[in-house]
Design an enzyme around this catalytic site. Sequence first.
Site, PDB file in Angstrom:
ATOM      1  N   LEU A 142      -5.538 -10.014  -0.544  1.00  0.00           N
ATOM      2  CA  LEU A 142      -4.519 -11.056  -0.639  1.00  0.00           C
ATOM      3  C   LEU A 142      -5.182 -12.427  -0.495  1.00  0.00           C
ATOM      4  CD1 LEU A 142      -1.739  -9.426   1.588  1.00  0.00           C
ATOM      5  CD2 LEU A 142      -1.815  -9.550  -0.909  1.00  0.00           C
ATOM      6  N   GLU A 194       6.237 -12.128   6.927  1.00  0.00           N
ATOM      7  CA  GLU A 194       6.417 -11.780   5.510  1.00  0.00           C
ATOM      8  C   GLU A 194       6.082 -10.294   5.308  1.00  0.00           C
ATOM      9  OE1 GLU A 194       6.352 -11.304   1.414  1.00  0.00           O
ATOM     10  OE2 GLU A 194       4.519 -11.016   2.579  1.00  0.00           O
TER      11      GLU A 194
END
Length: 218
Positions: A25, A33
Amino acid sequence: TVPLELTLVVAATARDMGIGANGGLPWTGLRKEMAYFARVTKRGDGNAVIMGRKTWDSIPPKFRPLRGRLNVVISRSFAPGLPKDPADGPDASPVEASSLEMALEYLRRAKVDSAAESANSRGGRVFVIGGAQIYGAALRLVEARRVLLTRVVSDFSCDTFFPLALGTTSVAADKTADAPTWVQRSRAEHAAWIGEEVPDGVQTEGETQYEFQMWERV
Ligand code: NDP
C-alpha cells in the site's frame, strides 16, 4: 436466478486512483480505515473475498487468510477448472482459482449451509479486494455492481492504479457508448448497504485524509 453480485473494495488516491506502490500500500497507519474494511467485509455470514496472487502475497502471513471470510486467490499458476474446496475448513487456506470466472463458478456452486436464495449459494456477499489486475477483470463483468471507495485525499506516489475513474477529473473517463455509468450513492444509502453508520466527510488519521464513499453501476 439473481445474478451473483460483486462489490469492489478499494482505497485510492483522489488525484489519480493510485492504490499501490512497490507491491504494498502507498500509505501506512490507516488503522480505522483497515478496521472499516474488516467490519464491512465480515458483516453477515458466509462472505467471500477475492484477490489476486500479488495482493495475497502483500498480506503478512500471520494475517492471512483474512479471518472470518472465505479467501479466494487468483493465479495463472493454479490448476485450471473448478477450484477444489480448501483443505482445512474455510479459514485455514484459500481457495485457489485459475481465473476470476472460475472463482465465481466456485462460489455459485459452493456448499450451502443455509437455504439462502442468493445466486451465491453460500448466501454471503462477494467482495473483490484487489489488486489492479483483479479489479480490472471484475469491472469487465456485469456482476460488478458496486465500489466501496475510500477516497484518499492526501496524495501519495503510486505505481498501481484502480482502472476506473470515480469522481476523478484528472483521469480520462471511459467514453465508449456501452460503458456503464457509475454514480455515487448518498451517505444514507451507503450506511444502509454496509449496515453501519458512515463517518461524515473527510477523516484524518495521522497526516492522511480520506473519505468513505459508495458508487454503484446504473
Ligand atoms: P493483483 O493483486 O491483481 O495480482 C496479480 C496477479 O493475479 C497476477 O500476477 C496473476 O497471478 C493473477 N492474475 C491476474 N489476472 C489474472 C487472470 N486473468 N487469470 C488468472 N490469474 C490472474 O496485482 P496488482 O499488481 O495489480 O496489484 C497489487 C498492488 O495493489 C499492491 O501494491 C497492493 O498493495 C495493491 N492493493 C491496493 C489495494 C487498495 O485498496 N489500495 C487493495 C489491494 C491491493 P500469477 O502471477 O501468480 O499468475
